[in-house]
Design a protein around this motif. Structure first.
Motif, PDB file in Angstrom:
ATOM      1  N   ILE A 132       0.842  -1.201   0.000  1.00 22.65           N
ATOM      2  CA  ILE A 132       0.000   0.000   0.000  1.00 22.65           C
ATOM      3  C   ILE A 132       0.879   1.253   0.000  1.00 22.65           C
TER       4      ILE A 132
ATOM      5  N   MET B 161      -1.568   1.094  -4.497  1.00 17.06           N
ATOM      6  CA  MET B 161      -0.604   0.080  -4.041  1.00 17.06           C
ATOM      7  C   MET B 161       0.617   0.070  -4.962  1.00 17.06           C
TER       8      MET B 161
ATOM      9  N   ASP C  98      -7.814 -10.653  -7.778  1.00 14.20           N
ATOM     10  CA  ASP C  98      -7.721 -10.264  -6.370  1.00 14.20           C
ATOM     11  C   ASP C  98      -7.521  -8.752  -6.258  1.00 14.20           C
TER      12      ASP C  98
ATOM     13  N   SER D 201     -10.334  -5.909  -5.276  1.00 15.77           N
ATOM     14  CA  SER D 201      -9.952  -5.061  -4.136  1.00 15.77           C
ATOM     15  C   SER D 201     -10.140  -3.587  -4.478  1.00 15.77           C
TER      16      SER D 201
ATOM     17  N   ALA E 160     -12.498  -1.312   2.290  1.00 13.83           N
ATOM     18  CA  ALA E 160     -11.349  -2.148   1.917  1.00 13.83           C
ATOM     19  C   ALA E 160     -11.347  -3.330   2.858  1.00 13.83           C
ATOM     20  N   GLY E 161     -10.930  -4.461   2.331  1.00 14.60           N
ATOM     21  CA  GLY E 161     -10.926  -5.647   3.181  1.00 14.60           C
ATOM     22  C   GLY E 161      -9.925  -6.665   2.705  1.00 14.60           C
ATOM     23  N   PHE E 162      -9.723  -7.664   3.549  1.00 13.57           N
ATOM     24  CA  PHE E 162      -8.839  -8.757   3.180  1.00 13.57           C
ATOM     25  C   PHE E 162      -9.634  -9.765   2.351  1.00 13.57           C
ATOM     26  N   THR E 163      -8.965 -10.407   1.419  1.00 12.28           N
ATOM     27  CA  THR E 163      -9.621 -11.435   0.626  1.00 12.28           C
ATOM     28  C   THR E 163      -9.988 -12.596   1.537  1.00 12.28           C
ATOM     29  N   GLY E 164     -11.277 -12.930   1.591  1.00 10.53           N
ATOM     30  CA  GLY E 164     -11.722 -14.101   2.359  1.00 10.53           C
ATOM     31  C   GLY E 164     -11.788 -15.295   1.423  1.00 10.53           C
ATOM     32  N   THR E 165     -12.604 -15.158   0.380  1.00 16.89           N
ATOM     33  CA  THR E 165     -12.765 -16.238  -0.601  1.00 16.89           C
ATOM     34  C   THR E 165     -12.785 -15.633  -2.000  1.00 16.89           C
TER      35      THR E 165
ATOM     36  N   ARG F 141     -19.493  -6.437   7.621  1.00 17.37           N
ATOM     37  CA  ARG F 141     -18.066  -6.350   7.247  1.00 17.37           C
ATOM     38  C   ARG F 141     -17.760  -7.094   5.958  1.00 17.37           C
ATOM     39  N   LYS F 142     -18.795  -7.704   5.367  1.00 19.31           N
ATOM     40  CA  LYS F 142     -18.548  -8.504   4.155  1.00 19.31           C
ATOM     41  C   LYS F 142     -18.767  -7.672   2.892  1.00 19.31           C
TER      42      LYS F 142
ATOM     43  N   LEU G 161     -15.330 -12.579  -1.954  1.00 20.60           N
ATOM     44  CA  LEU G 161     -15.886 -12.124  -0.673  1.00 20.60           C
ATOM     45  C   LEU G 161     -14.721 -11.603   0.152  1.00 20.60           C
TER      46      LEU G 161
ATOM     47  N   ILE H 195     -13.379  -9.309   3.551  1.00 19.06           N
ATOM     48  CA  ILE H 195     -13.830  -9.034   4.926  1.00 19.06           C
ATOM     49  C   ILE H 195     -13.108  -7.789   5.444  1.00 19.06           C
TER      50      ILE H 195
ATOM     51  N   PRO I 287     -11.704  -5.501   8.240  1.00 19.31           N
ATOM     52  CA  PRO I 287     -11.290  -5.803   9.606  1.00 19.31           C
ATOM     53  C   PRO I 287     -12.246  -5.171  10.613  1.00 19.31           C
TER      54      PRO I 287
HETATM   55  C1  LIG Z   1      -9.363   0.306   6.193  1.00 17.60           C
HETATM   56  C2  LIG Z   1      -8.422  -0.795   6.549  1.00 17.60           C
HETATM   57  C3  LIG Z   1      -7.985  -1.558   5.373  1.00 17.60           C
HETATM   58  C4  LIG Z   1      -7.324  -2.854   5.710  1.00 17.60           C
HETATM   59  C5  LIG Z   1      -7.425  -3.757   4.577  1.00 17.60           C
HETATM   60  C6  LIG Z   1      -6.312  -3.549   3.663  1.00 17.60           C
HETATM   61  C7  LIG Z   1      -6.804  -3.565   2.236  1.00 17.60           C
HETATM   62  C8  LIG Z   1      -5.811  -2.820   1.436  1.00 17.60           C
HETATM   63  C9  LIG Z   1      -6.253  -2.543   0.026  1.00 17.60           C
HETATM   64  C10 LIG Z   1      -6.311  -3.679  -0.784  1.00 17.60           C
HETATM   65  C11 LIG Z   1      -5.154  -4.606  -0.612  1.00 17.60           C
HETATM   66  C12 LIG Z   1      -5.590  -5.779  -1.331  1.00 17.60           C
HETATM   67  C13 LIG Z   1      -4.534  -6.716  -1.635  1.00 17.60           C
HETATM   68  C14 LIG Z   1      -5.227  -7.851  -2.214  1.00 17.60           C
HETATM   69  C15 LIG Z   1      -6.052  -8.524  -1.154  1.00 17.60           C
HETATM   70  C16 LIG Z   1      -5.233  -9.518  -0.415  1.00 17.60           C
HETATM   71  O1  LIG Z   1      -4.365 -10.130  -0.975  1.00 17.60           O
HETATM   72  S1  LIG Z   1      -5.530  -9.816   1.233  1.00 17.60           S
HETATM   73  C17 LIG Z   1      -4.440 -11.210   1.562  1.00 17.60           C
HETATM   74  C18 LIG Z   1      -5.170 -12.524   1.497  1.00 17.60           C
HETATM   75  N1  LIG Z   1      -6.105 -12.630   2.559  1.00 17.60           N
HETATM   76  C19 LIG Z   1      -5.699 -12.831   3.831  1.00 17.60           C
HETATM   77  O2  LIG Z   1      -4.526 -12.940   4.148  1.00 17.60           O
HETATM   78  C20 LIG Z   1      -6.799 -12.901   4.847  1.00 17.60           C
HETATM   79  C21 LIG Z   1      -6.453 -13.902   5.943  1.00 17.60           C
HETATM   80  N2  LIG Z   1      -7.620 -14.070   6.779  1.00 17.60           N
HETATM   81  C22 LIG Z   1      -7.845 -13.211   7.806  1.00 17.60           C
HETATM   82  O3  LIG Z   1      -7.029 -12.346   8.146  1.00 17.60           O
HETATM   83  C23 LIG Z   1      -9.129 -13.375   8.524  1.00 17.60           C
HETATM   84  O4  LIG Z   1      -9.606 -14.682   8.384  1.00 17.60           O
HETATM   85  C24 LIG Z   1     -10.216 -12.400   7.974  1.00 17.60           C
HETATM   86  C25 LIG Z   1     -10.491 -12.597   6.462  1.00 17.60           C
HETATM   87  C26 LIG Z   1      -9.746 -10.939   8.228  1.00 17.60           C
HETATM   88  C27 LIG Z   1     -11.517 -12.625   8.707  1.00 17.60           C
HETATM   89  O5  LIG Z   1     -11.223 -12.655  10.087  1.00 17.60           O
HETATM   90  P1  LIG Z   1     -12.224 -11.995  11.145  1.00 17.60           P
HETATM   91  O6  LIG Z   1     -12.306 -10.517  10.927  1.00 17.60           O
HETATM   92  O7  LIG Z   1     -11.818 -12.475  12.480  1.00 17.60           O
HETATM   93  O8  LIG Z   1     -13.593 -12.609  10.673  1.00 17.60           O
HETATM   94  P2  LIG Z   1     -14.651 -13.417  11.546  1.00 17.60           P
HETATM   95  O9  LIG Z   1     -15.085 -12.516  12.675  1.00 17.60           O
HETATM   96  O10 LIG Z   1     -14.176 -14.772  11.848  1.00 17.60           O
HETATM   97  O11 LIG Z   1     -15.817 -13.563  10.477  1.00 17.60           O
HETATM   98  C28 LIG Z   1     -16.643 -12.465  10.056  1.00 17.60           C
HETATM   99  C29 LIG Z   1     -17.591 -13.015   9.036  1.00 17.60           C
HETATM  100  O12 LIG Z   1     -16.860 -13.288   7.824  1.00 17.60           O
HETATM  101  C30 LIG Z   1     -16.951 -14.682   7.472  1.00 17.60           C
HETATM  102  N3  LIG Z   1     -15.652 -15.117   7.023  1.00 17.60           N
HETATM  103  C31 LIG Z   1     -14.491 -15.055   7.697  1.00 17.60           C
HETATM  104  N4  LIG Z   1     -13.490 -15.502   6.943  1.00 17.60           N
HETATM  105  C32 LIG Z   1     -14.021 -15.848   5.766  1.00 17.60           C
HETATM  106  C33 LIG Z   1     -13.487 -16.376   4.569  1.00 17.60           C
HETATM  107  N5  LIG Z   1     -12.198 -16.632   4.456  1.00 17.60           N
HETATM  108  N6  LIG Z   1     -14.324 -16.610   3.545  1.00 17.60           N
HETATM  109  C34 LIG Z   1     -15.636 -16.359   3.654  1.00 17.60           C
HETATM  110  N7  LIG Z   1     -16.216 -15.846   4.767  1.00 17.60           N
HETATM  111  C35 LIG Z   1     -15.410 -15.598   5.798  1.00 17.60           C
HETATM  112  C36 LIG Z   1     -17.354 -15.402   8.760  1.00 17.60           C
HETATM  113  O13 LIG Z   1     -18.045 -16.587   8.474  1.00 17.60           O
HETATM  114  C37 LIG Z   1     -18.219 -14.360   9.437  1.00 17.60           C
HETATM  115  O14 LIG Z   1     -19.504 -14.399   8.858  1.00 17.60           O
HETATM  116  P3  LIG Z   1     -20.819 -14.160   9.749  1.00 17.60           P
HETATM  117  O15 LIG Z   1     -20.768 -15.172  10.819  1.00 17.60           O
HETATM  118  O16 LIG Z   1     -20.687 -12.719  10.314  1.00 17.60           O
HETATM  119  O17 LIG Z   1     -21.962 -14.288   8.770  1.00 17.60           O
END
Ligand SMILES: CCCCCCCCCCCCCCCC(=O)SCCNC(=O)CCNC(=O)[C@H](O)C(C)(C)COP(=O)(O)OP(=O)(O)OC[C@H]1O[C@@H](n2cnc3c(N)ncnc32)[C@H](O)[C@@H]1OP(=O)(O)O
Length: 214
Positions: free
Chosen positions: A68, A86, A138, A142, A151-156, A183-184, A204, A206, A208
């Motif tokens: 970023i 980015m 991705d 984003s 903005a969010g992290f890639t979930g699926t 948050r989705k 999808l 998520i 933070p």
């Molecule tokens: C403003 C700040 C910006 C910061 C944001 C930076 C972004 C900046 C710009 C872009 C930049 C992009 C760059 C490319 C995008 C990457 O490449 S991101 C990198 C790849 N992704 C990751 O590394 C994410 C790794 N996973 C995680 O960190 C965590 O699992 C997550 C995704 C943050 C979710 O954790 P959490 O906040 O604790 O979520 P949690 O409370 O368990 O679940 C909330 C809801 O989401 C659902 N859920 C959770 N995980 C998943 C999933 N993986 N799949 C589907 N549903 C899910 C849950 O079932 C739940 O649903 P409900 O029960 O509410 O209906």
């Protein structure tokens, strides 16, 4: 202040220029079948460039470990150049030599873009590698989130590869944030060649959790 901005823009132009050249170097290394002597000479030139850069290496701090923009407040971006968000991204960063030359811009609530993949990014014959296609989606999805104010992290991320995505031809990019639920963030995107979809994606993301969410 104006002077500082001009200096920063000039520095950025230089950084982008050297990264573009390095990207072209990667393409030439990937695609040329040069004789031994040419390879040996090229190695010496590359080693000389490495030697001149090495004293300035920064590891494990600030911008050197994130994609970023650190030089713009928040997720800084320009409507007509979303890659500014980015600059160090391995997928679209103009300050990262491994990134393909992607352009992305805002068109109302949608993101549009264009990219030509060189054989650096080849997978099947004459086609773009599927993992590279996923990486571009991705990033693209984003950006659809970013312009929607989120903005969010890639979930699926789910990709449907419908036909081969060709090398060395302009690929049109499109993405939209269709809806947000808590948050989705739900997004969709497509790659097209001459108007025909070669691959589509659903993501999808998520956002933070913050104190406001509890
Ligand atoms: C403003 C700040 C910006 C910061 C944001 C930076 C972004 C900046 C710009 C872009 C930049 C992009 C760059 C490319 C995008 C990457 O490449 S991101 C990198 C790849 N992704 C990751 O590394 C994410 C790794 N996973 C995680 O960190 C965590 O699992 C997550 C995704 C943050 C979710 O954790 P959490 O906040 O604790 O979520 P949690 O409370 O368990 O679940 C909330 C809801 O989401 C659902 N859920 C959770 N995980 C998943 C999933 N993986 N799949 C589907 N549903 C899910 C849950 O079932 C739940 O649903 P409900 O029960 O509410 O209906």
């Amino acid at each position: 202040m104006e002077f500082q901005q001009e200096e920063a823009a000039k520095d950025r132009d230089l950084v982008e220029a050297v990264n573009r050249e390095a990207g072209e170097l990667i393409r030439l290394l990937r695609c040329s079948q040069a004789p031994d002597q040419v390879l040996a000479t090229a190695t010496e030139h590359i080693q000389a460039a490495m030697k001149s850069l090495a004293p300035y290496l920064r590891q494990g701090e600030g911008w050197s470990t994130i994609s970023i923009a650190s030089d713009t407040p928040g997720l800084g971006w320009l409507e007509d150049d979303l890659t500014r968000c980015m600059p160090y991204s391995p997928v679209s960063g103009t300050c990262n030599p491994v990134a393909p030359p992607i352009r992305m811009w805002r068109d109302g609530d949608e993101v549009r873009g264009e990219v030509v993949f060189s054989p650096t990014y080849a997978g099947p014959p004459n086609s773009v590698h599927g993992g590279i296609i996923a990486a571009v989606f991705d990033e693209l999805l984003s950006m659809a989130n970013v312009i929607s104010g989120n903005a969010g992290f890639t979930g699926t991320l789910s990709i449907r590869y419908q036909r081969h995505t060709p090398l060395d031809r302009p690929i049109e990019l499109w993405a939209v944030n269709e809806r947000t639920s808590g948050r989705k963030l739900f997004c969709r995107g497509e790659m097209r060649v001459d108007g025909q979809v070669t691959a589509s994606a659903e993501g999808l993301f998520i956002r933070p959790a913050t104190q406001m969410d509890s």
